[in-house]
Scaffold this motif. Structure first.
Motif, PDB file in Angstrom:
ATOM      1  N   LYS A 278     -29.901  82.225   8.178  1.00 40.71           N
ATOM      2  CA  LYS A 278     -29.034  82.132   7.089  1.00 40.71           C
ATOM      3  C   LYS A 278     -28.838  83.236   5.872  1.00 40.71           C
ATOM      4  O   LYS A 278     -30.153  83.246   5.454  1.00 40.71           O
ATOM      5  N   GLU A 279     -27.726  83.778   5.800  1.00 44.29           N
ATOM      6  CA  GLU A 279     -27.708  84.550   4.769  1.00 44.29           C
ATOM      7  C   GLU A 279     -28.324  85.924   5.048  1.00 44.29           C
ATOM      8  O   GLU A 279     -28.441  86.886   4.179  1.00 44.29           O
TER       9      GLU A 279
ATOM     10  N   VAL B 194     -27.413  88.215   8.133  1.00 46.98           N
ATOM     11  CA  VAL B 194     -26.974  88.566   9.046  1.00 46.98           C
ATOM     12  C   VAL B 194     -27.186  89.958   9.139  1.00 46.98           C
ATOM     13  O   VAL B 194     -27.351  90.757  10.189  1.00 46.98           O
TER      14      VAL B 194
ATOM     15  N   CYS C 202     -28.926  79.905  11.535  1.00 47.88           N
ATOM     16  CA  CYS C 202     -28.003  80.158  10.606  1.00 47.88           C
ATOM     17  C   CYS C 202     -26.868  79.416  11.189  1.00 47.88           C
ATOM     18  O   CYS C 202     -26.753  78.447  11.880  1.00 47.88           O
TER      19      CYS C 202
ATOM     20  N   GLU D 222     -21.710  82.327  10.736  1.00 48.32           N
ATOM     21  CA  GLU D 222     -22.716  83.433  10.405  1.00 48.32           C
ATOM     22  C   GLU D 222     -23.072  84.046  12.025  1.00 48.32           C
ATOM     23  O   GLU D 222     -23.010  85.528  11.981  1.00 48.32           O
TER      24      GLU D 222
ATOM     25  N   GLU E 221     -20.078  86.243  13.157  1.00 43.87           N
ATOM     26  CA  GLU E 221     -20.326  87.470  12.374  1.00 43.87           C
ATOM     27  C   GLU E 221     -20.979  88.545  12.912  1.00 43.87           C
ATOM     28  O   GLU E 221     -20.881  89.515  12.938  1.00 43.87           O
TER      29      GLU E 221
END
Length: 366
Positions: free
Chosen positions: A273-274, A276, A302, A306, A309
């Motif tokens: 998470k956060e 990438v 994640c 994400e 992404e």
């Protein structure tokens, strides 16, 4: 007479369909995948089909419940995938150091035919020991030399069945192989995850050898076994991205010393998470001038957006991504009695996976 005309016409169409499935190879510049004959660029968008919703591994039920496999391959095709990664257990294919399980090889041949009919390429990952109950005692008791010989025997048997099928995308020599550390180990398998052992050691003792020397010797022996029967299909090794896991270091199997005979790089990524951007930076360490495939990915650490992404950002230098399909469609997961948050996450991801399939299979603009 009309009946036989229809039968012959259908058989002819089926034959043309199979023949029309071109083999995947590496481009002449060594950087991407292309289709044999046309030279058209090929981008992998696939799923791991390692087990079903009950946790059973494919080669534990594919003979008795073949209809389930046929249905699942149809569902995978509907998701927009063009590749299926299967996992074969060594204990299901090798009965003794010098004896194969012919029934398993025959069923693999049937799976190849199914893949050809569906137009799905197979990433054939071998030497699995995921369920300890299927690991022969004699195999665990072998020396390193004898174990490698058995593993090479496995690959000779598999390659002899698969060599003529255009549906073979690649042979993945082993899922996430690791080596012993500075101290000798006592168990060939790594830690347990959900009742399965996905990680396997190539040696219990480095015995004064460098990690690169051991990895190269093993890769060379496995590649030689495959090349005795199949000199055209691609070979890789799916690895844990230690560069990402530990925030530094260099790839082992995709170092210049070890990767020489591997056709492309395969790495397993579960972005956090956060983070990438961090995952993209780590993935670039495996961009070694050969095609690069993210062979495992899932929104486990994640969110689904994400992960999308991550895929879109890596599209400029990666050549494929393989997620997971465990035998249930998004609709089935949502309607499942006693559905959990995990079921909802998987259903949502499958829907997003399908929604971006054509985008991800498209060729990135130069």
């Amino acid at each position: 007479m009309r009946f036989w005309f229809v039968v012959f016409a259908f058989c002819g169409m089926a034959s043309v369909s199979v023949q029309a499935m071109p083999t995947v190879r590496v481009s002449d510049d060594g950087e991407h995948f292309v289709l044999e004959g046309s030279g058209e660029r090929f981008v992998v968008w696939g799923v791991n089909y390692d087990h079903n919703t009950a946790g059973e591994l494919l080669d534990e039920y594919w003979i008795e419940r073949w209809d389930e496999v046929v249905e699942d391959f149809s569902e995978i095709k509907q998701l927009g995938a063009n590749c299926v990664r299967i996992h074969l257990q060594v204990g299901k294919f090798i009965e003794a150091p010098d004896r194969v399980n012919q029934a398993a090889l025959d069923q693999l041949a049937e799976l190849l035919k199914l893949a050809e009919r569906e137009g799905l390429y197979l990433d054939i990952t071998g030497l699995a020991c995921y369920h300890k109950s299927n690991v022969p005692r004699w195999y665990d008791q072998q020396s390193e030399e004898a174990r490698w010989k058995t593993q090479a025997f496995f690959w000779e048997a598999v390659a002899s069945v698969c060599r003529d099928s255009p549906a073979v995308f690649c042979y993945d020599l082993m899922n996430e192989p690791i080596l012993a550390g500075k101290k000798p180990e006592s168990d060939w398998l790594g830690g347990e995850l959900g009742g399965k052992f996905f990680v396997q050691r190539l040696t219990l003792d480095l015995a004064g050898r460098s990690r690169s020397d051991v990895a190269k010797a093993w890769v060379d022996q496995m590649v030689n076994a495959i090349r005795k029967h199949d000199d055209r299909h691609l070979i890789t090794v799916g690895v844990i991205p230690w560069v990402f896991a530990f925030g530094g270091g260099k790839p082992l199997f995709y170092s210049p010393e070890v990767s020489e005979r591997l056709d492309f790089a395969s790495v397993h990524f579960y972005p956090e998470k956060e983070q990438v951007g961090k995952a993209i930076t780590a993935l670039k360490a495996y961009d070694i001038g050969k095609p690069l495939v993210v062979e495992e990915m899932f929104p486990m650490k994640c969110s689904a957006p994400e992960l999308i992404e991550f895929v879109r950002t890596s599209k400029s230098f990666a050549d494929g991504w393989i997620s997971f399909y465990w035998g249930s469609t998004a609709k089935q997961l949502r309607e499942k009695e006693g559905a959990t948050i995990a079921h909802a996450i998987t259903a949502s991801w499958l829907e997003q996976f399908e929604s971006v399939a054509e985008e991800m299979k498209s060729i990135p603009e130069a």
